[in-house]
Design a protein around this motif. Structure first.
Motif, PDB file in Angstrom:
ATOM      1  N   ARG A  32       0.828  -1.198   0.000  1.00  0.00           N
ATOM      2  CA  ARG A  32       0.000   0.000   0.000  1.00  0.00           C
ATOM      3  C   ARG A  32       0.869   1.258   0.000  1.00  0.00           C
ATOM      4  O   ARG A  32       0.627   2.214  -0.730  1.00  0.00           O
ATOM      5  CB  ARG A  32      -0.941  -0.022   1.202  1.00  0.00           C
ATOM      6  N   GLY A  36       1.233   3.984  -3.101  1.00  0.00           N
ATOM      7  CA  GLY A  36       0.952   5.406  -2.943  1.00  0.00           C
ATOM      8  C   GLY A  36       2.090   6.279  -3.423  1.00  0.00           C
ATOM      9  O   GLY A  36       1.885   7.252  -4.165  1.00  0.00           O
ATOM     10  N   ILE A  65      -7.542   8.990  -5.509  1.00  0.00           N
ATOM     11  CA  ILE A  65      -7.479   7.666  -4.888  1.00  0.00           C
ATOM     12  C   ILE A  65      -7.025   7.730  -3.434  1.00  0.00           C
ATOM     13  O   ILE A  65      -7.531   7.003  -2.578  1.00  0.00           O
ATOM     14  CB  ILE A  65      -6.540   6.743  -5.703  1.00  0.00           C
ATOM     15  N   PHE A  66      -6.100   8.651  -3.107  1.00  0.00           N
ATOM     16  CA  PHE A  66      -5.492   8.653  -1.780  1.00  0.00           C
ATOM     17  C   PHE A  66      -5.917   9.810  -0.873  1.00  0.00           C
ATOM     18  O   PHE A  66      -5.975   9.647   0.347  1.00  0.00           O
ATOM     19  CB  PHE A  66      -3.958   8.667  -1.897  1.00  0.00           C
ATOM     20  N   GLU A  67      -6.169  10.989  -1.438  1.00  0.00           N
ATOM     21  CA  GLU A  67      -6.336  12.169  -0.598  1.00  0.00           C
ATOM     22  C   GLU A  67      -7.691  12.854  -0.735  1.00  0.00           C
ATOM     23  O   GLU A  67      -7.922  13.904  -0.132  1.00  0.00           O
ATOM     24  CB  GLU A  67      -5.238  13.196  -0.928  1.00  0.00           C
ATOM     25  N   TYR A  80     -11.039  12.218   5.170  1.00  0.00           N
ATOM     26  CA  TYR A  80     -10.786  11.747   3.808  1.00  0.00           C
ATOM     27  C   TYR A  80     -11.814  10.678   3.456  1.00  0.00           C
ATOM     28  O   TYR A  80     -12.339   9.985   4.326  1.00  0.00           O
ATOM     29  CB  TYR A  80      -9.380  11.145   3.682  1.00  0.00           C
ATOM     30  N   HIS A  83     -10.614   4.718   1.125  1.00  0.00           N
ATOM     31  CA  HIS A  83      -9.888   4.396  -0.103  1.00  0.00           C
ATOM     32  C   HIS A  83     -10.766   3.548  -1.037  1.00  0.00           C
ATOM     33  O   HIS A  83     -11.410   2.593  -0.585  1.00  0.00           O
ATOM     34  CB  HIS A  83      -8.611   3.637   0.211  1.00  0.00           C
ATOM     35  N   TYR A  85     -10.063   1.284  -3.081  1.00  0.00           N
ATOM     36  CA  TYR A  85      -9.358   0.099  -3.546  1.00  0.00           C
ATOM     37  C   TYR A  85      -9.043  -0.806  -2.363  1.00  0.00           C
ATOM     38  O   TYR A  85      -9.058  -0.392  -1.199  1.00  0.00           O
ATOM     39  CB  TYR A  85      -8.048   0.486  -4.255  1.00  0.00           C
ATOM     40  N   SER A 300      -7.955  -1.441   3.209  1.00  0.00           N
ATOM     41  CA  SER A 300      -7.293  -1.058   1.963  1.00  0.00           C
ATOM     42  C   SER A 300      -6.021  -1.845   1.715  1.00  0.00           C
ATOM     43  O   SER A 300      -5.626  -2.043   0.570  1.00  0.00           O
ATOM     44  CB  SER A 300      -6.982   0.444   1.948  1.00  0.00           C
TER      45      SER A 300
END
Length: 316
Positions: A32, A36, A65-67, A80, A83, A85, A300
């Motif tokens: 992971r 990233g 996807i991340f933030e 946030y 995720h 995924y 995730s």
């Protein structure tokens, strides 16, 4: 029977080890973190720490996807978005030269649209390497798990990827087990294939009861559908008298490195089998949906992966 809808795509990534090496026992967190960093390098021209202030954030795959943030859900405690995924690592830590490192990635909603960048990201992950010694790997294959189609080659790095809804998957499993009958109940085993991490009042739990389990399932199901699909509350409404029996349950501990905290942190979770009795067709489909979504915390990077199996059940 389920009214919500959430699409998913799943791919298998295969990397070839260039050196003999040993990686952590559970590689989900490592993969992971590597994913990233590599994704940001592929997308970001400035490599800024202030992604939310960047004028390109709406089109940036890393940010989305991340933030990515959603003001509508801040009051629910989501600074946030969850995720979109899940990384499912393989259970292997020692690699000889030429050995294959495989992991699966499930993407929810339409995030598979970033696939052309993802293939570059996986290449970058291998080039940078894994573990404290940065052991390098070479990307050799990306396969569509649903269609079985090979997606990666040096000549063509873009191919159509099949998408399925979680509800379609659950319905097919329902038809296979219940043979289309919408009545009756059954008994099933819920097996944790990776540790399930649950917390209550800030404390990680060593065991769970039926209420906590289904509260966690309902929360995960409703949250992911609300953010990335269409959620109908009727899917999880109503109380059912599900009896839960614990079988060969264990509590596992391990360490992982946290990039955010810049230190090793201890992780723990529940492994084992729970027998669920008196499962209705609707609840069965919810449980099957969780095979795709996972349950608990840190999903995730692969925690909370379950499988629903028949327990010599008698479906009436």
């Amino acid at each position: 029977m389920l009214n919500s809808r959430l699409n998913f795509s799943r791919i298998t990534v295969e990397l070839i080890s260039m050196y003999e090496c040993r990686l952590p026992e559970f590689t989900g967190s490592l993969l992971r973190g590597s994913f990233g960093h590599a994704l940001k390098k592929v997308f970001c021209e400035q490599y800024s720490d202030k992604c939310s202030e960047c004028s390109s954030s709406s089109d940036c795959g890393y940010f989305q996807i991340f933030e990515s943030q959603d003001d509508n859900f801040r009051k629910m405690g989501y600074h946030y978005k969850p995720h979109p995924y899940i990384i499912t690592p393989c259970h292997k830590s020692y690699y000889k030269v030429g050995d294959k490192l495989q992991f699966k990635m499930t993407f929810f909603g339409d995030f598979i649209r970033f696939f052309p960048y993802l293939s570059k990201t996986f290449e970058e992950m291998g080039k940078v390497g894994f573990g404290k010694d940065r052991n390098t790997f070479s990307l050799s294959s990306i396969r569509d798990d649903i269609s079985g189609k090979e997606l990666y080659s040096e000549k063509d790095k873009m191919a159509e990827i099949k998408t399925l809804s979680i509800q379609e998957y659950a319905r097919k499993e329902f038809d296979r087990i219940f043979r289309g009958s919408n009545t009756g109940t059954g008994d099933f085993d819920m097996v944790f294939l990776t540790p399930g991490r649950f917390a209550e009042n800030g404390k990680v739990l060593k065991s769970i009861n039926g209420k906590l389990l289904f509260d966690s399932i309902n929360r995960r199901y409703s949250t992911m559908h609300s953010f990335y699909g269409e959620f109908d509350r009727k899917d999880i409404s109503g109380e059912e008298e599900v009896q839960i029996t614990v079988n060969d349950c264990s509590y596992k501990k391990w360490n992982r490195y946290s990039n955010r905290q810049e230190r090793k942190v201890q992780q723990s979770g529940i492994l084992g089998t729970y027998t669920l009795k008196n499962i209705s067709p609707r609840t069965f489909q919810i449980l099957k949906a969780m095979e795709i979504l996972h349950i608990g915390k840190n999903t995730s990077f692969g925690l909370g992966k379950i499988e629903i199996r028949m327990d010599d059940c008698k479906n009436s």
